[in-house]
Motif scaffolding. Structure first.
Motif, PDB file in Angstrom:
ATOM      1  N   ALA A 136       2.369  -2.472  -1.272  1.00 35.91           N
ATOM      2  CA  ALA A 136       3.329  -2.838  -2.225  1.00 35.91           C
ATOM      3  C   ALA A 136       3.859  -3.918  -1.309  1.00 35.91           C
ATOM      4  O   ALA A 136       4.891  -5.071  -2.159  1.00 35.91           O
ATOM      5  CB  ALA A 136       4.396  -1.752  -1.352  1.00 35.91           C
ATOM      6  N   ARG A 137       3.154  -3.936   0.632  1.00 40.20           N
ATOM      7  CA  ARG A 137       4.051  -6.088   0.898  1.00 40.20           C
ATOM      8  C   ARG A 137       2.937  -7.083  -0.646  1.00 40.20           C
ATOM      9  O   ARG A 137       4.212  -7.822   0.103  1.00 40.20           O
ATOM     10  CB  ARG A 137       3.182  -5.849   2.302  1.00 40.20           C
ATOM     11  CG  ARG A 137       4.354  -5.043   2.849  1.00 40.20           C
ATOM     12  CD  ARG A 137       3.491  -5.334   4.446  1.00 40.20           C
ATOM     13  NE  ARG A 137       2.163  -5.355   4.745  1.00 40.20           N
ATOM     14  CZ  ARG A 137       2.348  -3.633   5.669  1.00 40.20           C
ATOM     15  NH1 ARG A 137       2.873  -3.054   6.162  1.00 40.20           N
ATOM     16  NH2 ARG A 137       0.641  -3.501   5.836  1.00 40.20           N
ATOM     17  N   ALA A 138       2.136  -6.701  -0.622  1.00 43.43           N
ATOM     18  CA  ALA A 138       0.925  -8.093  -1.636  1.00 43.43           C
ATOM     19  C   ALA A 138       2.159  -8.257  -2.967  1.00 43.43           C
ATOM     20  O   ALA A 138       2.605  -9.642  -2.800  1.00 43.43           O
ATOM     21  CB  ALA A 138       0.071  -7.788  -1.530  1.00 43.43           C
ATOM     22  N   ILE A 139       2.325  -7.518  -3.149  1.00 46.26           N
ATOM     23  CA  ILE A 139       3.498  -7.133  -4.570  1.00 46.26           C
ATOM     24  C   ILE A 139       4.602  -7.309  -4.131  1.00 46.26           C
ATOM     25  O   ILE A 139       5.098  -8.822  -4.687  1.00 46.26           O
ATOM     26  CB  ILE A 139       4.008  -5.477  -5.051  1.00 46.26           C
ATOM     27  CG1 ILE A 139       2.652  -5.587  -5.633  1.00 46.26           C
ATOM     28  CG2 ILE A 139       4.665  -5.668  -6.261  1.00 46.26           C
ATOM     29  CD1 ILE A 139       2.480  -3.966  -6.214  1.00 46.26           C
ATOM     30  N   GLY A 140       5.517  -7.436  -3.583  1.00 44.64           N
ATOM     31  CA  GLY A 140       6.651  -8.324  -2.170  1.00 44.64           C
ATOM     32  C   GLY A 140       6.664  -9.755  -2.484  1.00 44.64           C
ATOM     33  O   GLY A 140       7.943 -10.050  -2.412  1.00 44.64           O
TER      34      GLY A 140
END
Length: 213
Positions: free
Chosen positions: A14-18
């Motif tokens: 999720a952090r990478a996608i963010g």
């Protein structure tokens, strides 16, 4: 404990996608402003031209042959007899056979589609990163970029030139390169491209969208 362990990969994803989404937003916002477009355009064109010169595909007429040529036509295009056969033929690490010679006045350009795509891709990454840096500095209070962020964008791109002109450079300075060293040079371009992407994501993650919006 199990819940925390199971949730960790999802949180990382999720952090990478963010980060990717935030970077995409700040790039679009930066290119939506005049100073961002000018910066990206100037830097990308300059880098693409430098890349063409670096791989030996852009130069002056007759320079490689060491002699002058006649005036000739202002614009001339000569295409290989079988361009499709040459399209993906490698002549070096990440360097491909040209399929056409374009002459405009005193300037000659050897057109190799794959090399052109690589150069334009790297130029776009450098231009986008510097555009975001320049636009974000208009609002320093909303931006966490260090002083060297813009300059860092160009470092991986400079290294990419060694993938194509590294062997020539070694010959010019009289270094006896082993096959292993030449093989290592072949990794400069993919590593440089990865470095440019990482730099862009790093800059994008540290810019407040309000600074470029």
């Amino acid at each position: 404990m199990a819940a925390e362990t199971g949730g960790s990969p999802g949180s990382t994803t999720a952090r990478a996608i963010g980060v990717v989404r935030r970077t995409a937003f700040v790039v679009r916002a930066a290119l939506g402003r005049r100073e961002g477009r000018v910066t990206a355009g100037v830097v990308a064109v300059a880098y693409a031209l430098a890349y063409g010169v670096g791989v030996g595909h852009l130069g002056l007429r007759g320079a490689a042959r060491g002699g002058a040529t006649g005036p000739g036509p202002v614009v001339d295009v000569a295409v290989a007899s079988d361009p499709l056969a040459l399209l993906t033929r490698r002549v070096g690490p990440f360097q491909y056979e040209p399929v056409a010679l374009v002459t405009v006045g005193p300037v000659e350009y050897l057109f190799a589609p794959v090399n052109a795509a690589i150069g334009l891709g790297l130029a776009a990454l450098v231009g986008a990163t510097l555009a975001v840096s320049v636009v974000a500095r208009r609002g320093p209070a909303a931006c966490r970029l260090e002083a060297g962020a813009g300059a860092a964008a160009g470092v991986p791109g400079i290294l990419s030139g060694f993938a194509c002109c590294g062997p020539t450079l070694l010959l010019a300075i009289g270094v006896q390169a082993s096959a292993g060293l030449l093989a290592v040079m072949g990794w400069f371009l993919p590593l440089s491209a990865a470095g440019l992407v990482a730099t862009l994501l790093w800059v994008g993650s540290r810019v407040d969208p309000a600074a470029v919006g």
